[in-house]
Design a protein around this motif. Structure first.
Motif, short mmCIF file in Angstrom:
data_model
loop_
_atom_site.label_atom_id
_atom_site.label_comp_id
_atom_site.label_asym_id
_atom_site.label_seq_id
_atom_site.Cartn_x
_atom_site.Cartn_y
_atom_site.Cartn_z
N MET A 126 0.82 -1.26 -0.08
CA MET A 126 -0.16 0.09 0.02
C MET A 126 0.74 1.15 -0.08
SD MET A 126 -3.32 0.90 2.28
CE MET A 126 -2.82 1.47 3.89
N THR A 127 0.83 2.25 -0.96
CA THR A 127 1.66 3.32 -1.06
C THR A 127 0.93 4.33 -0.10
OG1 THR A 127 0.16 4.01 -2.94
CG2 THR A 127 2.27 2.88 -3.42
N LEU A 128 1.67 5.30 0.39
CA LEU A 128 0.99 6.43 1.09
C LEU A 128 0.00 7.42 0.35
CD1 LEU A 128 4.26 7.83 3.01
CD2 LEU A 128 2.43 6.58 3.80
N LEU A 129 0.14 7.55 -1.05
CA LEU A 129 -1.04 8.32 -1.96
C LEU A 129 -2.01 7.56 -1.77
CD1 LEU A 129 1.60 9.92 -4.36
CD2 LEU A 129 0.73 10.96 -2.57
N ARG A 130 -2.30 6.37 -1.29
CA ARG A 130 -3.49 5.72 -1.44
C ARG A 130 -4.11 5.85 -0.07
NH1 ARG A 130 -3.95 1.39 -6.08
NH2 ARG A 130 -2.38 2.20 -7.48
N ASN A 131 -3.83 6.11 0.82
CA ASN A 131 -3.92 6.15 2.44
C ASN A 131 -4.66 7.75 2.38
OD1 ASN A 131 -4.53 6.03 4.93
ND2 ASN A 131 -2.40 5.58 5.25
N GLY A 132 -5.86 7.75 2.47
CA GLY A 132 -6.78 9.06 2.58
C GLY A 132 -6.37 9.68 3.64
N PRO A 133 -6.22 9.31 5.04
CA PRO A 133 -6.09 10.17 6.10
C PRO A 133 -4.73 10.81 5.84
CG PRO A 133 -7.09 8.17 7.06
CD PRO A 133 -6.78 7.99 5.36
N PHE A 134 -3.59 10.14 5.43
CA PHE A 134 -2.46 10.72 5.09
C PHE A 134 -2.30 11.85 4.09
CE2 PHE A 134 1.52 11.17 2.76
CZ PHE A 134 2.45 11.45 3.50
N VAL A 135 -3.18 11.55 2.86
CA VAL A 135 -3.23 12.55 1.92
C VAL A 135 -3.86 13.73 2.47
CG1 VAL A 135 -4.37 13.02 -0.20
CG2 VAL A 135 -3.24 10.99 0.01
N ARG A 136 -4.92 13.74 3.29
CA ARG A 136 -5.78 14.91 3.76
C ARG A 136 -4.70 15.54 4.92
NH1 ARG A 136 -9.95 11.34 3.83
NH2 ARG A 136 -9.58 10.80 5.96
N LEU A 137 -3.81 14.74 5.55
CA LEU A 137 -2.86 15.52 6.48
C LEU A 137 -1.76 16.17 5.86
CD1 LEU A 137 -1.73 15.79 9.34
CD2 LEU A 137 -0.24 13.72 9.06
N TRP A 138 -1.14 15.74 4.59
CA TRP A 138 -0.24 15.92 3.83
C TRP A 138 -0.87 17.32 3.25
CZ3 TRP A 138 0.40 16.74 -1.54
CH2 TRP A 138 1.68 17.27 -1.91
N THR A 139 -1.92 17.41 2.70
CA THR A 139 -2.46 18.51 1.86
C THR A 139 -2.57 19.59 2.78
OG1 THR A 139 -3.60 17.08 0.34
CG2 THR A 139 -4.52 19.07 0.46
N GLY A 140 -3.29 19.43 3.92
CA GLY A 140 -3.44 20.44 4.95
C GLY A 140 -2.14 20.98 5.58
N GLN A 141 -1.08 20.21 5.75
CA GLN A 141 0.11 20.69 6.16
C GLN A 141 0.74 21.46 5.24
OE1 GLN A 141 0.91 20.46 9.15
NE2 GLN A 141 2.86 21.81 8.90
N THR A 142 0.64 21.25 3.87
CA THR A 142 1.18 21.66 2.55
C THR A 142 0.54 23.29 2.67
OG1 THR A 142 1.77 19.75 1.66
CG2 THR A 142 1.79 21.80 0.28
#
Length: 43
Positions: free
Chosen positions: A1-17
């Motif tokens: 499983m890649t990180l970009l397919r992990n929904g919570p991680f993508v939301r966290l990364w987008t918000g932090q960016t």
């Protein structure tokens, strides 16, 4: 499983960016507005 397919991680990364972009933009924009609009000195 890649990180970009992990929904919570993508939301966290987008918000932090977005947060970091806004923070760094305010470091430049606020003093610039003060100098231009308020005729403040650069210091």
């Amino acid at each position: 499983m890649t990180l970009l397919r992990n929904g919570p991680f993508v939301r966290l990364w987008t918000g932090q960016t977005i947060s970091e972009f806004g923070y760094h933009l305010s470091l430049v924009a606020l003093p610039l507005v003060a100098v231009i609009q308020l005729d403040a000195t650069a210091t």
